[in-house]
Structures are given as C-alpha cells and as structure tokens.
Design a protein around this motif. Structure first.
Motif, PDB file in Angstrom:
ATOM      1  N   MET A   1       0.693  -1.078   0.058  1.00 29.68           N
ATOM      2  CA  MET A   1      -0.173   0.125   0.118  1.00 29.68           C
ATOM      3  C   MET A   1       0.928   1.361   0.005  1.00 29.68           C
ATOM      4  SD  MET A   1      -2.966   1.113   2.786  1.00 29.68           S
ATOM      5  CE  MET A   1      -1.930   0.748   3.945  1.00 29.68           C
ATOM      6  N   THR A   2       0.542   2.327  -0.840  1.00 32.81           N
ATOM      7  CA  THR A   2       1.413   3.301  -0.829  1.00 32.81           C
ATOM      8  C   THR A   2       0.508   4.603  -0.525  1.00 32.81           C
ATOM      9  OG1 THR A   2       0.895   3.947  -3.216  1.00 32.81           O
ATOM     10  CG2 THR A   2       2.455   2.519  -2.953  1.00 32.81           C
ATOM     11  N   ALA A   3       0.894   5.772  -0.239  1.00 35.43           N
ATOM     12  CA  ALA A   3       0.377   7.011  -0.019  1.00 35.43           C
ATOM     13  C   ALA A   3      -0.723   7.140  -1.058  1.00 35.43           C
ATOM     14  CB  ALA A   3       1.035   8.158  -0.044  1.00 35.43           C
ATOM     15  N   LEU A   4      -0.360   7.203  -2.429  1.00 35.47           N
ATOM     16  CA  LEU A   4      -1.279   7.173  -3.622  1.00 35.47           C
ATOM     17  C   LEU A   4      -2.385   6.429  -3.480  1.00 35.47           C
ATOM     18  CD1 LEU A   4      -1.488   8.968  -5.913  1.00 35.47           C
ATOM     19  CD2 LEU A   4      -0.188   7.252  -7.431  1.00 35.47           C
ATOM     20  N   ASP A   5      -2.287   4.976  -3.075  1.00 31.30           N
ATOM     21  CA  ASP A   5      -3.376   4.271  -2.906  1.00 31.30           C
ATOM     22  C   ASP A   5      -4.399   4.877  -1.867  1.00 31.30           C
ATOM     23  OD1 ASP A   5      -2.410   2.198  -4.635  1.00 31.30           O
ATOM     24  OD2 ASP A   5      -1.296   1.242  -2.926  1.00 31.30           O
ATOM     25  N   VAL A   6      -3.874   5.235  -0.802  1.00 32.54           N
ATOM     26  CA  VAL A   6      -4.680   5.786   0.361  1.00 32.54           C
ATOM     27  C   VAL A   6      -5.324   7.027  -0.245  1.00 32.54           C
ATOM     28  CG1 VAL A   6      -4.711   7.009   2.530  1.00 32.54           C
ATOM     29  CG2 VAL A   6      -3.245   4.756   2.107  1.00 32.54           C
ATOM     30  N   THR A  58     -12.245  -7.189 -14.414  1.00 32.97           N
ATOM     31  CA  THR A  58     -11.689  -8.378 -14.426  1.00 32.97           C
ATOM     32  C   THR A  58     -11.200  -8.554 -13.041  1.00 32.97           C
ATOM     33  OG1 THR A  58      -9.694  -8.036 -15.239  1.00 32.97           O
ATOM     34  CG2 THR A  58     -11.337  -9.150 -16.708  1.00 32.97           C
ATOM     35  N   VAL A  59     -11.873  -8.209 -11.873  1.00 29.22           N
ATOM     36  CA  VAL A  59     -11.458  -8.342 -10.383  1.00 29.22           C
ATOM     37  C   VAL A  59     -11.865  -9.330  -9.770  1.00 29.22           C
ATOM     38  CG1 VAL A  59     -11.791  -6.978  -8.516  1.00 29.22           C
ATOM     39  CG2 VAL A  59     -11.963  -5.637 -10.401  1.00 29.22           C
ATOM     40  N   ASP A  60     -11.083  -9.966  -9.203  1.00 29.00           N
ATOM     41  CA  ASP A  60     -11.186 -11.365  -8.508  1.00 29.00           C
ATOM     42  C   ASP A  60     -11.536 -10.915  -6.948  1.00 29.00           C
ATOM     43  OD1 ASP A  60      -9.956 -13.457  -6.169  1.00 29.00           O
ATOM     44  OD2 ASP A  60     -10.805 -14.490  -8.255  1.00 29.00           O
ATOM     45  N   TRP A  61     -12.616 -11.409  -6.537  1.00 30.03           N
ATOM     46  CA  TRP A  61     -12.926 -10.904  -4.960  1.00 30.03           C
ATOM     47  C   TRP A  61     -11.857 -10.858  -4.039  1.00 30.03           C
ATOM     48  CZ3 TRP A  61     -12.842 -13.620  -0.742  1.00 30.03           C
ATOM     49  CH2 TRP A  61     -12.608 -15.126  -0.490  1.00 30.03           C
ATOM     50  N   ARG A  62     -10.904 -11.733  -4.380  1.00 28.73           N
ATOM     51  CA  ARG A  62      -9.651 -11.667  -3.370  1.00 28.73           C
ATOM     52  C   ARG A  62      -8.629 -10.488  -3.695  1.00 28.73           C
ATOM     53  NH1 ARG A  62     -10.274 -17.490  -4.436  1.00 28.73           N
ATOM     54  NH2 ARG A  62      -9.963 -16.657  -6.592  1.00 28.73           N
ATOM     55  N   ASP A  63      -8.731  -9.571  -4.616  1.00 29.09           N
ATOM     56  CA  ASP A  63      -7.938  -8.788  -5.071  1.00 29.09           C
ATOM     57  C   ASP A  63      -8.702  -7.428  -5.653  1.00 29.09           C
ATOM     58  OD1 ASP A  63      -5.623  -7.516  -5.530  1.00 29.09           O
ATOM     59  OD2 ASP A  63      -5.331  -8.370  -7.762  1.00 29.09           O
ATOM     60  N   ARG A  64      -9.389  -6.881  -4.846  1.00 29.21           N
ATOM     61  CA  ARG A  64     -10.045  -5.632  -5.103  1.00 29.21           C
ATOM     62  C   ARG A  64      -9.342  -4.588  -4.996  1.00 29.21           C
ATOM     63  NH1 ARG A  64     -15.285  -7.325  -1.917  1.00 29.21           N
ATOM     64  NH2 ARG A  64     -13.768  -7.013  -0.507  1.00 29.21           N
ATOM     65  N   TYR A  65      -8.263  -4.706  -4.194  1.00 30.34           N
ATOM     66  CA  TYR A  65      -7.367  -3.316  -3.848  1.00 30.34           C
ATOM     67  C   TYR A  65      -6.209  -3.104  -4.720  1.00 30.34           C
ATOM     68  CZ  TYR A  65     -10.408  -5.088  -0.227  1.00 30.34           C
ATOM     69  OH  TYR A  65     -11.556  -5.604   0.407  1.00 30.34           O
ATOM     70  N   GLY A  66      -5.837  -3.712  -5.809  1.00 32.23           N
ATOM     71  CA  GLY A  66      -4.576  -3.863  -6.466  1.00 32.23           C
ATOM     72  C   GLY A  66      -4.301  -2.512  -7.167  1.00 32.23           C
ATOM     73  N   ASP A  67      -5.298  -1.945  -7.878  1.00 31.81           N
ATOM     74  CA  ASP A  67      -4.830  -0.837  -8.725  1.00 31.81           C
ATOM     75  C   ASP A  67      -5.643   0.424  -8.603  1.00 31.81           C
ATOM     76  OD1 ASP A  67      -6.884  -1.235 -10.234  1.00 31.81           O
ATOM     77  OD2 ASP A  67      -6.315  -2.610 -11.819  1.00 31.81           O
ATOM     78  N   VAL A  68      -5.370   1.524  -9.395  1.00 29.75           N
ATOM     79  CA  VAL A  68      -5.970   2.667  -9.231  1.00 29.75           C
ATOM     80  C   VAL A  68      -7.529   2.579  -9.274  1.00 29.75           C
ATOM     81  CG1 VAL A  68      -6.287   5.122  -9.963  1.00 29.75           C
ATOM     82  CG2 VAL A  68      -3.778   4.048  -9.650  1.00 29.75           C
ATOM     83  N   MET A  69      -7.798   1.867 -10.375  1.00 29.04           N
ATOM     84  CA  MET A  69      -9.232   1.962 -10.791  1.00 29.04           C
ATOM     85  C   MET A  69     -10.012   1.319  -9.566  1.00 29.04           C
ATOM     86  SD  MET A  69     -10.289   3.399 -13.285  1.00 29.04           S
ATOM     87  CE  MET A  69     -11.632   2.999 -13.937  1.00 29.04           C
ATOM     88  N   ASN A  70      -9.522  -0.128  -9.177  1.00 30.65           N
ATOM     89  CA  ASN A  70     -10.094  -0.667  -7.885  1.00 30.65           C
ATOM     90  C   ASN A  70     -10.126  -0.164  -6.853  1.00 30.65           C
ATOM     91  OD1 ASN A  70     -10.458  -2.941  -9.700  1.00 30.65           O
ATOM     92  ND2 ASN A  70      -8.593  -3.897  -9.077  1.00 30.65           N
ATOM     93  N   ALA A  71      -9.138   0.589  -6.248  1.00 33.79           N
ATOM     94  CA  ALA A  71      -8.952   1.396  -5.175  1.00 33.79           C
ATOM     95  C   ALA A  71     -10.090   2.816  -5.155  1.00 33.79           C
ATOM     96  CB  ALA A  71      -7.497   1.823  -5.166  1.00 33.79           C
ATOM     97  N   ALA A  72      -9.743   3.305  -6.236  1.00 32.31           N
ATOM     98  CA  ALA A  72     -10.779   4.628  -6.392  1.00 32.31           C
ATOM     99  C   ALA A  72     -12.254   4.423  -6.779  1.00 32.31           C
ATOM    100  CB  ALA A  72     -10.145   5.464  -7.459  1.00 32.31           C
ATOM    101  N   VAL A  73     -12.371   3.238  -7.344  1.00 31.20           N
ATOM    102  CA  VAL A  73     -13.883   3.054  -8.018  1.00 31.20           C
ATOM    103  C   VAL A  73     -14.547   2.106  -7.037  1.00 31.20           C
ATOM    104  CG1 VAL A  73     -15.469   2.522  -9.903  1.00 31.20           C
ATOM    105  CG2 VAL A  73     -13.436   3.917 -10.089  1.00 31.20           C
ATOM    106  N   LEU A  74     -14.088   0.850  -7.247  1.00 32.00           N
ATOM    107  CA  LEU A  74     -14.493  -0.197  -6.242  1.00 32.00           C
ATOM    108  C   LEU A  74     -14.585  -0.151  -4.588  1.00 32.00           C
ATOM    109  CD1 LEU A  74     -13.786  -3.384  -8.628  1.00 32.00           C
ATOM    110  CD2 LEU A  74     -15.580  -1.817  -8.343  1.00 32.00           C
ATOM    111  N   THR A  75     -13.331   0.079  -4.218  1.00 37.71           N
ATOM    112  CA  THR A  75     -13.359   0.267  -2.741  1.00 37.71           C
ATOM    113  C   THR A  75     -13.716   1.754  -2.231  1.00 37.71           C
ATOM    114  OG1 THR A  75     -11.553  -1.393  -2.877  1.00 37.71           O
ATOM    115  CG2 THR A  75     -11.902   0.113  -0.921  1.00 37.71           C
TER     116      THR A  75
END
Length: 126
Positions: A1-6, A58-75
C-alpha cells in the motif's frame, strides 16, 4: 500500500459518500413512507454497479485493492456510496417502532435484491 493508494481510496470514498448523502436527501424529499427507500435504492444500485464493474475490470474478489481503478472506484466510490451500517440502523429503528415485520422484510429484501442486482450487473458485463 502506498500513499497514492490511500489518496485514491479516500478521494473515491468522499465522492461516494457525497453521492449517497445527496441521493438519500432527494429520495427523502420525495418519499415519506415507512420503508427506508433511500438506503434500499442506494445499496441495490451500488450492488448492481459493483457487479458490473468487477467483471468489466476483471476483478477477483480476493484482489479488489490492487490498482488505481479498483482502489478509487470499487473500494472508494462504491464503498463510500453503499452503506451496510445505515441498512442495519434503519432496520433497528423500524423494529424499535414496533414495525418488526417491516424490519425483517427490509433486511431480507435488501439482501436478496442486492444479490440479484450484483448478479445482473455481472451478467450484463459479460
């Protein structure tokens, strides 16, 4: 996890929360019944969108936090937009106001319709 993810999760969560607040406010102005329609519509629409986008991204339920789109949109956005705690609070208030059958029905229909909305969104994305 990086500051950009947060940053992305926080920004998305803020936007999703504002959208939830605005929709809840508007629905509350139009609907005066006992059923918590605003929270219901928010959670069902959020379930549909997350079902759709999880297939699209193409998000697996175990990996919803991996990239910018997942972090910003899904989470972020959808996590801030949907609200399990408000669902529980609405049901508790209904039960305390002696509307126990409505409270139970609200919980059941929220879960069933939310699951169906997520599945329908995923199906549409395929």
């Amino acid at each position: 996890m990086t500051a950009l993810d947060v940053f992305w999760v926080g920004l998305g969560g803020g936007l999703g929360s504002l959208l939830r607040w605005w929709i809840g406010l508007r629905v509350g102005e139009l609907y005066k019944g006992k059923f918590p329609l605003g929270t219901f519509l928010i959670n069902v629409s959020g379930a549909f969108v997350i079902g759709y986008l999880s297939i699209l991204f193409t998000v697996d339920w175990r990996d919803r936090y991996g990239d910018v789109m997942n972090a910003a949109v899904l989470t972020g956005i959808l996590g801030g937009y949907t609200t399990f705690s408000s669902l529980q609070l609405d049901a508790a208030k209904l039960a305390n106001a002696r509307h126990r059958a409505l409270a139970a029905g609200y919980l059941v229909i929220s879960v069933v319709v939310g699951l169906a909305a997520a599945a329908f969104g995923a199906w549409l994305a395929r």
